[in-house]
Design a protein around this motif. Structure first.
Motif, PDB file in Angstrom:
ATOM      1  N   GLU A  22       0.834  -1.207   0.000  1.00 31.54           N
ATOM      2  CA  GLU A  22       0.000   0.000   0.000  1.00 31.54           C
ATOM      3  C   GLU A  22       0.866   1.252   0.000  1.00 31.54           C
ATOM      4  N   LEU A  23       1.886   1.257   0.839  1.00 32.13           N
ATOM      5  CA  LEU A  23       2.786   2.407   0.873  1.00 32.13           C
ATOM      6  C   LEU A  23       3.484   2.584  -0.470  1.00 32.13           C
ATOM      7  N   GLY A  24       3.925   1.478  -1.063  1.00 33.07           N
ATOM      8  CA  GLY A  24       4.572   1.556  -2.367  1.00 33.07           C
ATOM      9  C   GLY A  24       3.641   2.089  -3.442  1.00 33.07           C
ATOM     10  N   GLY A  25       2.411   1.622  -3.466  1.00 34.50           N
ATOM     11  CA  GLY A  25       1.434   2.122  -4.436  1.00 34.50           C
ATOM     12  C   GLY A  25       1.143   3.594  -4.243  1.00 34.50           C
ATOM     13  N   PHE A  26       1.045   4.014  -2.980  1.00 35.73           N
ATOM     14  CA  PHE A  26       0.803   5.429  -2.681  1.00 35.73           C
ATOM     15  C   PHE A  26       1.969   6.285  -3.152  1.00 35.73           C
ATOM     16  N   VAL A  27       3.193   5.840  -2.862  1.00 37.76           N
ATOM     17  CA  VAL A  27       4.381   6.607  -3.250  1.00 37.76           C
ATOM     18  C   VAL A  27       4.512   6.674  -4.768  1.00 37.76           C
ATOM     19  N   VAL A  28       4.282   5.561  -5.451  1.00 37.15           N
ATOM     20  CA  VAL A  28       4.361   5.562  -6.918  1.00 37.15           C
ATOM     21  C   VAL A  28       3.312   6.510  -7.498  1.00 37.15           C
ATOM     22  N   PHE A  29       2.109   6.498  -6.943  1.00 37.50           N
ATOM     23  CA  PHE A  29       1.064   7.415  -7.411  1.00 37.50           C
ATOM     24  C   PHE A  29       1.481   8.864  -7.210  1.00 37.50           C
ATOM     25  N   ARG A  30       2.012   9.177  -6.022  1.00 38.78           N
ATOM     26  CA  ARG A  30       2.410  10.561  -5.737  1.00 38.78           C
ATOM     27  C   ARG A  30       3.558  11.023  -6.620  1.00 38.78           C
ATOM     28  N   LEU A  31       4.486  10.130  -6.945  1.00 42.97           N
ATOM     29  CA  LEU A  31       5.636  10.522  -7.754  1.00 42.97           C
ATOM     30  C   LEU A  31       5.317  10.590  -9.246  1.00 42.97           C
ATOM     31  N   THR A  32       4.214  10.031  -9.677  1.00 46.55           N
ATOM     32  CA  THR A  32       3.849  10.069 -11.091  1.00 46.55           C
ATOM     33  C   THR A  32       2.641  10.983 -11.296  1.00 46.55           C
ATOM     34  N   VAL A  33       1.478  10.462 -11.050  1.00 47.29           N
ATOM     35  CA  VAL A  33       0.251  11.220 -11.264  1.00 47.29           C
ATOM     36  C   VAL A  33       0.151  12.385 -10.284  1.00 47.29           C
ATOM     37  N   GLY A  34       0.644  12.191  -9.063  1.00 46.59           N
ATOM     38  CA  GLY A  34       0.573  13.245  -8.054  1.00 46.59           C
ATOM     39  C   GLY A  34       1.343  14.499  -8.449  1.00 46.59           C
ATOM     40  N   ARG A  35       2.467  14.331  -9.103  1.00 45.54           N
ATOM     41  CA  ARG A  35       3.229  15.503  -9.563  1.00 45.54           C
ATOM     42  C   ARG A  35       2.464  16.258 -10.643  1.00 45.54           C
ATOM     43  N   LEU A  36       1.869  15.522 -11.555  1.00 48.71           N
ATOM     44  CA  LEU A  36       1.087  16.181 -12.603  1.00 48.71           C
ATOM     45  C   LEU A  36      -0.139  16.872 -12.031  1.00 48.71           C
ATOM     46  N   SER A  37      -0.827  16.196 -11.122  1.00 48.55           N
ATOM     47  CA  SER A  37      -2.019  16.808 -10.535  1.00 48.55           C
ATOM     48  C   SER A  37      -1.645  18.002  -9.671  1.00 48.55           C
ATOM     49  N   GLY A  38      -0.474  17.974  -9.031  1.00 47.63           N
ATOM     50  CA  GLY A  38      -0.034  19.122  -8.252  1.00 47.63           C
ATOM     51  C   GLY A  38       0.147  20.351  -9.120  1.00 47.63           C
ATOM     52  N   LYS A  39       0.734  20.162 -10.296  1.00 46.82           N
ATOM     53  CA  LYS A  39       0.884  21.282 -11.228  1.00 46.82           C
ATOM     54  C   LYS A  39      -0.471  21.755 -11.730  1.00 46.82           C
ATOM     55  N   LEU A  40      -1.345  20.798 -12.010  1.00 46.12           N
ATOM     56  CA  LEU A  40      -2.691  21.151 -12.445  1.00 46.12           C
ATOM     57  C   LEU A  40      -3.450  21.888 -11.348  1.00 46.12           C
ATOM     58  N   PHE A  41      -3.319  21.437 -10.094  1.00 45.59           N
ATOM     59  CA  PHE A  41      -3.981  22.114  -8.977  1.00 45.59           C
ATOM     60  C   PHE A  41      -3.470  23.539  -8.822  1.00 45.59           C
ATOM     61  N   TYR A  42      -2.180  23.743  -9.017  1.00 41.83           N
ATOM     62  CA  TYR A  42      -1.604  25.084  -8.889  1.00 41.83           C
ATOM     63  C   TYR A  42      -2.218  26.010  -9.937  1.00 41.83           C
ATOM     64  N   VAL A  43      -2.316  25.534 -11.184  1.00 46.08           N
ATOM     65  CA  VAL A  43      -2.901  26.350 -12.259  1.00 46.08           C
ATOM     66  C   VAL A  43      -4.379  26.607 -11.976  1.00 46.08           C
ATOM     67  N   MET A  44      -5.104  25.560 -11.550  1.00 48.12           N
ATOM     68  CA  MET A  44      -6.529  25.727 -11.259  1.00 48.12           C
ATOM     69  C   MET A  44      -6.751  26.705 -10.113  1.00 48.12           C
TER      70      MET A  44
END
Length: 127
Positions: free
Chosen positions: A78-100
């Motif tokens: 679970e921790l590995g899946g969470f970390v992989v999500f944050r390092l991939t999709v999470g980085r993109l969504s963070g940039k998207l959240f900043y723009v939004m």
């Protein structure tokens, strides 16, 4: 309870998917923080709600896939899946959240100016 290697790999795979689901659950809380709901009390409430949701997801996962037994490799998955999500999709969504957040702040500022202009005109007309 004795588990075969294939069963353990099956559980590990689904625990990684569960970690990704927990990462998805975390995204609305990240967006709220980008939108300015990041005061001390707000963050505490958001963290408590997120932890409760993550605990329920973990509990139901363990209940469904491992008859309620929690094993170290499940939590590590679970921790590995969470970390992989944050390092991939999470980085993109963070940039998207900043723009939004930036765009929504500009839009709300325009609406605020229009509202204040209308109120000012109405107050002057009432005099």
């Amino acid at each position: 309870m004795e588990l075969f290697i294939s069963q353990q790999l099956y559980i590990l795979f689904f625990s990684i998917i569960t970690g990704v689901i927990i990462g998805i659950i975390n995204e609305p809380f990240r967006f709220l923080r980008y939108m300015g709901f990041n005061g001390k009390a707000e963050v505490i409430v958001q963290d408590i709600v997120f932890m409760i949701l993550a605990a329920f997801v973990t509990f139901f996962f363990a209940l469904c896939y491992n008859k309620g037994d929690v094993r170290f490799f499940m939590l590590a998955g679970e921790l590995g899946g969470f970390v992989v999500f944050r390092l991939t999709v999470g980085r993109l969504s963070g940039k998207l959240f900043y723009v939004m957040a930036f765009v929504l702040a500009k839009i709300s500022a325009v609406f605020k100016r229009c509202f204040m202009l209308i109120v000012t005109i109405m107050c002057k007309a009432g005099d």
